[in-house]
Write a protein that holds these residues in place. Structure first.
Motif, PDB file in Angstrom:
ATOM      1  N   GLY A 121       0.813  -1.198   0.000  1.00 41.03           N
ATOM      2  CA  GLY A 121       0.000   0.000   0.000  1.00 41.03           C
ATOM      3  C   GLY A 121       0.848   1.249   0.000  1.00 41.03           C
ATOM      4  N   ALA A 122       0.195   2.396  -0.079  1.00 47.35           N
ATOM      5  CA  ALA A 122       0.913   3.658  -0.137  1.00 47.35           C
ATOM      6  C   ALA A 122       1.545   3.948   1.212  1.00 47.35           C
ATOM      7  CB  ALA A 122      -0.050   4.764  -0.528  1.00 47.35           C
ATOM      8  N   GLY A 123       2.737   4.488   1.156  1.00 44.62           N
ATOM      9  CA  GLY A 123       3.428   4.884   2.375  1.00 44.62           C
ATOM     10  C   GLY A 123       3.143   6.321   2.704  1.00 44.62           C
ATOM     11  N   VAL A 124       3.951   6.887   3.585  1.00 42.90           N
ATOM     12  CA  VAL A 124       3.831   8.293   3.940  1.00 42.90           C
ATOM     13  C   VAL A 124       4.412   9.134   2.800  1.00 42.90           C
ATOM     14  CG1 VAL A 124       4.503  10.062   5.601  1.00 42.90           C
ATOM     15  CG2 VAL A 124       4.055   7.713   6.382  1.00 42.90           C
ATOM     16  N   THR A 167      13.464  28.864  -0.492  1.00 43.19           N
ATOM     17  CA  THR A 167      12.772  30.105  -0.221  1.00 43.19           C
ATOM     18  C   THR A 167      13.760  31.164   0.250  1.00 43.19           C
ATOM     19  OG1 THR A 167      10.842  31.047   0.913  1.00 43.19           O
ATOM     20  CG2 THR A 167      12.285  29.633   2.211  1.00 43.19           C
ATOM     21  N   GLU A 168      13.286  32.372   0.313  1.00 45.54           N
ATOM     22  CA  GLU A 168      14.142  33.461   0.773  1.00 45.54           C
ATOM     23  C   GLU A 168      13.862  33.763   2.236  1.00 45.54           C
ATOM     24  OE1 GLU A 168      14.623  35.930  -3.426  1.00 45.54           O
ATOM     25  OE2 GLU A 168      13.249  36.643  -1.877  1.00 45.54           O
ATOM     26  N   LYS A 169      14.846  34.233   2.893  1.00 42.22           N
ATOM     27  CA  LYS A 169      14.733  34.624   4.305  1.00 42.22           C
ATOM     28  C   LYS A 169      13.544  35.562   4.473  1.00 42.22           C
ATOM     29  CE  LYS A 169      17.574  36.793   7.932  1.00 42.22           C
ATOM     30  NZ  LYS A 169      16.726  37.974   8.194  1.00 42.22           N
ATOM     31  N   GLY A 170      12.733  35.273   5.488  1.00 47.71           N
ATOM     32  CA  GLY A 170      11.576  36.115   5.783  1.00 47.71           C
ATOM     33  C   GLY A 170      10.277  35.639   5.163  1.00 47.71           C
ATOM     34  N   LYS A 171      10.346  34.684   4.228  1.00 49.38           N
ATOM     35  CA  LYS A 171       9.126  34.197   3.577  1.00 49.38           C
ATOM     36  C   LYS A 171       8.415  33.159   4.435  1.00 49.38           C
ATOM     37  CE  LYS A 171       9.718  36.388  -0.392  1.00 49.38           C
ATOM     38  NZ  LYS A 171       8.795  37.451  -0.870  1.00 49.38           N
ATOM     39  N   TYR A 172       7.183  32.879   4.032  1.00 50.45           N
ATOM     40  CA  TYR A 172       6.336  31.878   4.700  1.00 50.45           C
ATOM     41  C   TYR A 172       6.334  30.593   3.864  1.00 50.45           C
ATOM     42  CZ  TYR A 172       1.828  29.710   5.948  1.00 50.45           C
ATOM     43  OH  TYR A 172       0.849  28.828   6.314  1.00 50.45           O
ATOM     44  N   VAL A 173       6.429  29.434   4.524  1.00 48.71           N
ATOM     45  CA  VAL A 173       6.383  28.158   3.795  1.00 48.71           C
ATOM     46  C   VAL A 173       5.423  27.188   4.472  1.00 48.71           C
ATOM     47  CG1 VAL A 173       8.719  28.346   2.866  1.00 48.71           C
ATOM     48  CG2 VAL A 173       8.336  27.144   5.027  1.00 48.71           C
ATOM     49  N   GLU A 174       4.879  26.307   3.665  1.00 52.28           N
ATOM     50  CA  GLU A 174       4.027  25.225   4.155  1.00 52.28           C
ATOM     51  C   GLU A 174       4.559  23.915   3.622  1.00 52.28           C
ATOM     52  OE1 GLU A 174      -0.371  27.337   4.611  1.00 52.28           O
ATOM     53  OE2 GLU A 174      -0.066  25.732   3.147  1.00 52.28           O
ATOM     54  N   LEU A 175       4.661  22.944   4.505  1.00 48.17           N
ATOM     55  CA  LEU A 175       5.123  21.613   4.144  1.00 48.17           C
ATOM     56  C   LEU A 175       3.994  20.629   4.464  1.00 48.17           C
ATOM     57  CD1 LEU A 175       8.662  21.787   5.832  1.00 48.17           C
ATOM     58  CD2 LEU A 175       7.966  22.655   3.588  1.00 48.17           C
ATOM     59  N   ARG A 176       3.728  19.739   3.524  1.00 49.46           N
ATOM     60  CA  ARG A 176       2.568  18.858   3.662  1.00 49.46           C
ATOM     61  C   ARG A 176       2.986  17.416   3.902  1.00 49.46           C
ATOM     62  NH1 ARG A 176      -2.947  18.324   0.929  1.00 49.46           N
ATOM     63  NH2 ARG A 176      -3.197  16.065   0.594  1.00 49.46           N
ATOM     64  N   CYS A 177       2.201  16.733   4.716  1.00 49.51           N
ATOM     65  CA  CYS A 177       2.430  15.309   4.989  1.00 49.51           C
ATOM     66  C   CYS A 177       1.126  14.540   4.831  1.00 49.51           C
ATOM     67  CB  CYS A 177       2.962  15.118   6.405  1.00 49.51           C
ATOM     68  SG  CYS A 177       3.054  13.374   6.921  1.00 49.51           S
ATOM     69  N   ASP A 178       1.178  13.462   4.036  1.00 52.37           N
ATOM     70  CA  ASP A 178       0.045  12.543   3.876  1.00 52.37           C
ATOM     71  C   ASP A 178       0.414  11.236   4.572  1.00 52.37           C
ATOM     72  OD1 ASP A 178      -1.104  13.945   1.046  1.00 52.37           O
ATOM     73  OD2 ASP A 178      -2.489  12.746   2.239  1.00 52.37           O
ATOM     74  N   PRO A 179      -0.192  10.941   5.707  1.00 54.50           N
ATOM     75  CA  PRO A 179       0.203   9.719   6.428  1.00 54.50           C
ATOM     76  C   PRO A 179      -0.400   8.475   5.786  1.00 54.50           C
ATOM     77  CG  PRO A 179      -1.625  10.757   7.546  1.00 54.50           C
ATOM     78  CD  PRO A 179      -1.254  11.663   6.389  1.00 54.50           C
ATOM     79  N   ILE A 180      -0.006   7.336   6.304  1.00 55.15           N
ATOM     80  CA  ILE A 180      -0.611   6.083   5.867  1.00 55.15           C
ATOM     81  C   ILE A 180      -2.074   6.066   6.323  1.00 55.15           C
ATOM     82  CG2 ILE A 180      -0.572   3.579   6.193  1.00 55.15           C
ATOM     83  CD1 ILE A 180       2.497   3.826   6.428  1.00 55.15           C
ATOM     84  N   SER A 181      -2.947   5.632   5.443  1.00 55.67           N
ATOM     85  CA  SER A 181      -4.376   5.632   5.743  1.00 55.67           C
ATOM     86  C   SER A 181      -4.659   4.818   7.006  1.00 55.67           C
ATOM     87  CB  SER A 181      -5.145   5.027   4.568  1.00 55.67           C
ATOM     88  OG  SER A 181      -6.523   4.960   4.851  1.00 55.67           O
ATOM     89  N   GLY A 182      -5.431   5.412   7.921  1.00 55.81           N
ATOM     90  CA  GLY A 182      -5.792   4.710   9.149  1.00 55.81           C
ATOM     91  C   GLY A 182      -4.847   4.947  10.309  1.00 55.81           C
TER      92      GLY A 182
END
Lengths: 115, 116
Positions: free
Chosen positions: B1-4, B13-28
Motif C-alpha cells: 500500500g501507499a506509504g507516507v 525560499t528566501e529569508k523572511g518568507k512563509y512556507v508550508e510543508l505537507r504530509c500525507d500519512p498512511i491511511s488509518g
C-alpha cells in the motif's frame, strides 16, 4: 530525559566482514529501542526494535541487536556485510507507555563498505 | 500500500518568507509526528498529533513554527518569517498508535527546505 549516543560517525568495513555499530543511551525510565536505516536518497526504514522480552532482537537484512540494560547499550551487528548495506544507521529511543512515543535519535553512523 | 508521502520534496525560499510543508500519512494511522533533521545530525522531534489534536508540541523551536491536522489525516507544517537556520530536512512519520506498545513509525522521504 532520554539521550542517545552513537559513538562512531563512520564505520568502514570490507565486504563480507562482520560489523558492529555502537549505540548507548541514557534514561531514567524504561525505554523502547530502535534501529533505523536510511539508504541514499531514501526515507528512514525500521531495521529492528526492542520492546521487552529477549534481549537479542533480529531484524531485516540479517541485522541483529542486543539490549544490555546494565551497560545501557543497544549495539547493532551483522556477521557479513554486503555492498547493498551501504547506508546511514540511526539508533533511537522512546520512553515507555506513559509517553507519546516520540523518538530521540542518535547522530547516525555511516556504514561504508569497501569492496 | 501507499506509504507516507511529503510534498514538496524540495523547497527553496528566501529569508523572511512563509512556507508550508505537507504530509500525507498512511491511511488509518492516527498518530503523526514531525521531525527536523539538520545536516550531520539525527532527527529532532517537533510535534506529535493524535487524531486532530496536537498532543505534544514541545519540540517546536519557537512561535514561528505551527502545525495543523484538521481532519485527522493530512498535516501541514507552517513556518513564518523563515530564517537561514531553518534549513533542514523536515520528516513526517505516522503510526497506528496501538495502546500499550511502541508501534512502528513509518517515515516519509522528507522535504528538504533551503532558506537563502
Amino acid at each position: 530525559a532520554q539521550s542517545v549516543t552513537q559513538l562512531d560517525s563512520q564505520v568502514p568495513v570490507f565486504e563480507e566482514a562482520p560489523v558492529e555499530l555502537r549505540c548507548n543511551y541514557s534514561s531514567s525510565v524504561s525505554v523502547y529501542l530502535f534501529w533505523y536505516v536510511q539508504y541514499p536518497n531514501q526515507g528512514l526504514q525500521l531495521l529492528l526494535k526492542y520492546l521487552s522480552g529477549s534481549t537479542l532482537v533480529k531484524g531485516i537484512n540479517g541485522f541483529e541487536a542486543e539490549f544490555n540494560k546494565s551497560q545501557t547499550s543497544f549495539h547493532l551487528r551483522k556477521p557479513s556485510v554486503h555492498i547493498s548495506d551501504t547506508a546511514e544507521y540511526f539508533c533511537a529511543v522512546s520512553a515507555g507507555p506513559d509517553s507519546n512515543y516520540q523518538l530521540i535519535w542518535g547522530a547516525g553512523t555511516k556504514l561504508i563498505i569497501k569492496p | 500500500g501507499a506509504g507516507v508521502s511529503q510534498t514538496p520534496s524540495n523547497k527553496v525560499t528566501e529569508k523572511g518568507k512563509y512556507v508550508e510543508l505537507r504530509c500525507d500519512p498512511i491511511s488509518g494511522h492516527t498518530a503523526l509526528y514531525w521531525y527536523r533533521q539538520s545536516l550531520g545530525q539525527g532527527p529532532e522531534f517537533l510535534i506529535y498529533f493524535q487524531g486532530t489534536g496536537a498532543a505534544d508540541d514541545s519540540g517546536l523551536p519557537n512561535d514561528r513554527f505551527f502545525a495543523v491536522r484538521p481532519e485527522g489525516s493530512v498535516s501541514t507544517l507552517k513556518i513564518q518569517r523563515t530564517e537561514r537556520g531553518d534549513s533542514a530536512v523536515y520528516l513526517c512519520a505516522s503510526s497506528l498508535r496501538e495502546l500499550g506498545t511502541a508501534d512502528t513509525q513509518y517515515f516519509g522521504p522528507g522535504t528538504r527546505l533551503t532558506v537563502l
